[in-house]
Design an enzyme around this catalytic site. Structure first.
Site, mmCIF file in Angstrom:
data_model
loop_
_atom_site.group_PDB
_atom_site.id
_atom_site.type_symbol
_atom_site.label_atom_id
_atom_site.label_comp_id
_atom_site.label_asym_id
_atom_site.label_seq_id
_atom_site.Cartn_x
_atom_site.Cartn_y
_atom_site.Cartn_z
ATOM 1 N N GLU A 232 0.892 -1.170 0.000
ATOM 2 C CA GLU A 232 0.000 0.000 0.000
ATOM 3 C C GLU A 232 0.925 1.213 0.000
ATOM 4 O O GLU A 232 1.422 1.614 1.045
ATOM 5 C CB GLU A 232 -0.864 0.025 1.271
ATOM 6 C CG GLU A 232 -1.721 -1.204 1.502
ATOM 7 C CD GLU A 232 -3.003 -1.184 0.694
ATOM 8 O OE1 GLU A 232 -3.310 -0.157 0.064
ATOM 9 O OE2 GLU A 232 -3.689 -2.209 0.668
ATOM 10 N N CYS A 266 -1.998 9.368 2.411
ATOM 11 C CA CYS A 266 -1.750 8.805 1.077
ATOM 12 C C CYS A 266 -2.866 9.212 0.129
ATOM 13 O O CYS A 266 -2.659 9.297 -1.076
ATOM 14 C CB CYS A 266 -1.670 7.302 1.172
ATOM 15 S SG CYS A 266 -3.064 6.590 2.063
HETATM 16 P P1 NAD Z 1 8.554 4.656 4.627
HETATM 17 O O1 NAD Z 1 8.511 3.819 3.413
HETATM 18 O O2 NAD Z 1 9.737 5.528 4.837
HETATM 19 O O3 NAD Z 1 8.478 3.722 5.945
HETATM 20 C C1 NAD Z 1 7.414 2.850 6.188
HETATM 21 C C2 NAD Z 1 7.869 1.742 7.133
HETATM 22 O O4 NAD Z 1 8.844 0.936 6.485
HETATM 23 C C3 NAD Z 1 8.519 2.239 8.408
HETATM 24 O O5 NAD Z 1 8.101 1.424 9.477
HETATM 25 C C4 NAD Z 1 10.002 2.051 8.131
HETATM 26 O O6 NAD Z 1 10.801 1.893 9.294
HETATM 27 C C5 NAD Z 1 9.981 0.773 7.316
HETATM 28 N N1 NAD Z 1 11.151 0.552 6.448
HETATM 29 C C6 NAD Z 1 11.982 1.471 5.897
HETATM 30 N N2 NAD Z 1 12.910 0.853 5.127
HETATM 31 C C7 NAD Z 1 12.655 -0.469 5.190
HETATM 32 C C8 NAD Z 1 13.242 -1.631 4.584
HETATM 33 N N3 NAD Z 1 14.291 -1.536 3.766
HETATM 34 N N4 NAD Z 1 12.691 -2.831 4.848
HETATM 35 C C9 NAD Z 1 11.616 -2.952 5.662
HETATM 36 N N5 NAD Z 1 11.023 -1.899 6.262
HETATM 37 C C10 NAD Z 1 11.525 -0.668 6.026
HETATM 38 O O7 NAD Z 1 7.199 5.483 4.645
HETATM 39 P P2 NAD Z 1 6.704 6.583 5.690
HETATM 40 O O8 NAD Z 1 7.470 7.838 5.487
HETATM 41 O O9 NAD Z 1 6.649 6.014 7.058
HETATM 42 O O10 NAD Z 1 5.186 6.792 5.211
HETATM 43 C C11 NAD Z 1 4.797 7.661 4.203
HETATM 44 C C12 NAD Z 1 4.423 6.908 2.955
HETATM 45 O O11 NAD Z 1 3.415 5.939 3.234
HETATM 46 C C13 NAD Z 1 3.811 7.828 1.899
HETATM 47 O O12 NAD Z 1 4.355 7.528 0.636
HETATM 48 C C14 NAD Z 1 2.323 7.461 1.926
HETATM 49 O O13 NAD Z 1 1.625 7.715 0.741
HETATM 50 C C15 NAD Z 1 2.398 6.005 2.231
HETATM 51 N N6 NAD Z 1 1.115 5.538 2.757
HETATM 52 C C16 NAD Z 1 0.322 4.778 1.960
HETATM 53 C C17 NAD Z 1 -0.922 4.355 2.406
HETATM 54 C C18 NAD Z 1 -1.838 3.522 1.544
HETATM 55 O O14 NAD Z 1 -2.833 3.048 2.054
HETATM 56 N N7 NAD Z 1 -1.577 3.350 0.268
HETATM 57 C C19 NAD Z 1 -1.351 4.730 3.688
HETATM 58 C C20 NAD Z 1 -0.511 5.516 4.466
HETATM 59 C C21 NAD Z 1 0.724 5.918 3.996
#
Ligand code: NAD
Length: 519
Positions: A232, A266
């Site tokens: 997502e 998002c």
């Molecule tokens: P992010 O991708 O930086 O981090 C998300 C999670 O992934 C965190 O817990 C982080 O620690 C973890 N992570 C980071 N690198 C990783 C790796 N290599 N392997 C495994 N886990 C890892 O995102 P963010 O800044 O926390 O959130 C914002 C993003 O989330 C935006 O792009 C937003 O659109 C998206 N989002 C999407 C939805 C949806 O339903 N489509 C909902 C909410 C947020």
């Protein structure tokens, strides 16, 4: 020891320090999750639902503390915590506890050719599910997924965002207090390195919500073990305002769609595509409303509308988009700069002739920023909305609901809301997810729940007297060939041709049964 510093983004105050989970802790968590899952899956669904209903009660018992905690670590106004985090969580738990039985029960499939046999679909849990979450809706997003995973009989290893670790810890406390057995739900703390280790240790499924960049890394790492993933990811959601729209309604929708949660959603309205004939009046009214929005730290109910930027590294993306838009000659109608203390990006509305070529219009900003353009025909509006690498949500504002639906059917996204914005990610009954760079997989609804189970097909005779060696088994013989060749002819369009095939079919079949012994 590496620690996460959980801070209040409105004032930088340290809330607590939480040690990163070590590799050894992760390995131990996997081992206990695997053992605990076996007994959890054996519990009757009713018992699992009872425990989740107890979780709902526990959340309610601590509601005021949860509101305080989320508004301090995440920064959103207390009303948004109640309306967009707590209420949808209670709805989701209620829905899945009531409806999961129907989705998860066995299903019989009627067969056309093989009428002497029956087919059953059995749903069974995947095992250990990893839920990796972002920081923007730190309560709603993970709990929705955790509840679906648990009700389906899985155990869960949950990694909250490093920017929502205190909230993650609270979720663990609530689960423990509700009586979810130890091992069935465990939280692991840390940044992407801990997330990557969780992926490496081979869960049975990864349910990831976050950025496209991380989603790609997770998918690449998961491919090593062929671990299934649901992704997502980000959005750049368009709102189309048709010429017939009620402009008071449309501007209020854009205002909430673009600036609630300080635009850190998002599904935020990030692109506004407005009919050229109403664009000036639309802008005037939107700016008037925008000027009344109050940014500030979370206080008593009703004291602010927008909180600070939750996750400090996000500011660099805002700045990059703002600078690039300026260098392209974009016109800033409001905002475009940070507050003096640098904690708030002022609600921003940007437009101009070159806007469609800018990053601020094309890439996810994930902040209180709307980029606006215009259209002249409905086809052009649809083409502009679809000209994006993302495909999460779009909205259409019009007085003509049928026209809204016709347009909705042509938009390349997972959800289209007509005369609404943003909010359906919080409804349990409907699927949530996207296409294109927004990822794949769905959550919530029956479709979402099915992402947390394997489907086993059981194919069996309808009765013992119907057990015989199948006609296609060895040895291959001329009458067998004749029977099947005649069978093919029964698929012809013309009734006469079908009828003509029947005597051949019967004759070959009788010879076949009389003369040939299956081995
Ligand atoms: P992010 O991708 O930086 O981090 C998300 C999670 O992934 C965190 O817990 C982080 O620690 C973890 N992570 C980071 N690198 C990783 C790796 N290599 N392997 C495994 N886990 C890892 O995102 P963010 O800044 O926390 O959130 C914002 C993003 O989330 C935006 O792009 C937003 O659109 C998206 N989002 C999407 C939805 C949806 O339903 N489509 C909902 C909410 C947020």
């Amino acid at each position: 020891m590496t620690v996460i510093r959980s801070i209040n983004p409105a004032n930088g105050q340290l809330l607590r320090e939480i040690p990163f989970s070590s590799v050894e802790e992760l390995t131990a968590a996997f081992a206990s999750a695997r053992t605990a899952q076996k007994s959890w899956a054996l519990l009757p669904l009713k018992k699992r639902a009872e425990l989740l209903i107890q979780l709902r009660e526990t959340i309610l018992n601590h509601a005021d503390d949860i509101v305080k905690l989320i508004s301090s670590e995440n920064g959103k106004p207390v009303f948004e915590v109640v309306a967009t985090e707590l209420l949808p969580v209670l709805e989701l738990i209620t829905f899945f506890c009531k409806k999961a039985r129907h989705t998860l029960e066995d299903r019989r499939i009627p067969l056309n050719l093989m009428r002497h046999r029956s087919s059953i679909l059995q749903r069974w849990p995947l095992g250990v599910v990893a839920v990796i979450s972002p920081w923007n809706y730190p309560f709603l997003l993970p709990i929705g997924e955790i509840v679906m995973a648990l009700i389906a009989g899985n155990s869960v290893l949950f990694k909250p965002s490093e920017a929502a670790s205190s909230i993650g810890m609270k979720i663990q406390e609530l689960m423990d207090e509700a009586g979810i057995p130890h091992g069935v739900f465990q939280t692991l703390y840390g940044d992407g390195t801990v997330g990557a280790e969780l992926v490496r240790q081979r869960p049975d499924k990864i349910f990831f919500t976050g950025s496209v960049r991380t989603g790609k890394k997770i998918m690449a790492a998961a491919s090593e073990n062929l671990t299934p993933v649901s992704l997502e990811l980000g959005g750049k959601d368009a709102m189309l305002v048709l010429a017939d729209a009620d402009l008071d309604f449309a501007t209020s929708a854009a205002l909430w769609g673009g600036y609630s949660n300080a635009g850190q959603a998002c599904a935020s309205v990030e692109r506004l595509i407005v009919h050229h004939a109403v664009a000036d009046e639309f802008k005037r009214r939107l700016l008037e409303k925008l000027a009344t929005l109050r940014s500030g730290p979370s206080g008593p109910p009703g004291s602010n509308d927008l909180g600070p930027t939750t996750f400090a590294p996000q500011k660099a993306i805002y700045q990059k988009h703002l600078d690039e838009a300026r260098s392209q000659g974009a016109e800033f109608l409001a905002g475009g700069e940070f507050s003096e203390d640098g904690r708030y990006l002022k609600p921003t509305l940007v437009t101009g002739r070159t806007i469609e070529n800018t990053e601020i219009y094309n890439e996810e900003t994930f902040g209180p920023v709307i980029a606006m353009t215009t259209f002249r025909s409905v086809d052009e509006a649809i083409q502009k909305a679809n000209a994006s690498r993302y495909g999460l949500l779009a909205s259409v504002i019009t007085r003509d609901i049928s026209q809204g639906e016709r347009i909705a059917r042509q938009l390349e996204v997972g959800t289209v809301t007509v005369n609404e914005v943003l909010y359906t990610a919080g409804i349990p009954e409907t699927p949530w997810g996207g296409i294109k760079d927004t990822g794949f997989g769905r959550k919530h609804s029956e479709e979402g729940l099915l992402e947390f189970v394997h489907t086993r097909h059981i194919h069996k005779p309808k009765a013992s007297f119907l057990v015989f060696k199948s006609l296609w088994w060895f040895p291959y013989t001329p009458y067998q060939y004749g029977t099947f060749r005649a069978l093919l002819e029964t698929y012809r369009k013309s009734r006469l041709s079908k009828l003509r095939a029947v005597p051949h079919l019967l004759w070959n079949f009788v010879q076949f049964v009389k003369n040939e012994k299956r081995i």
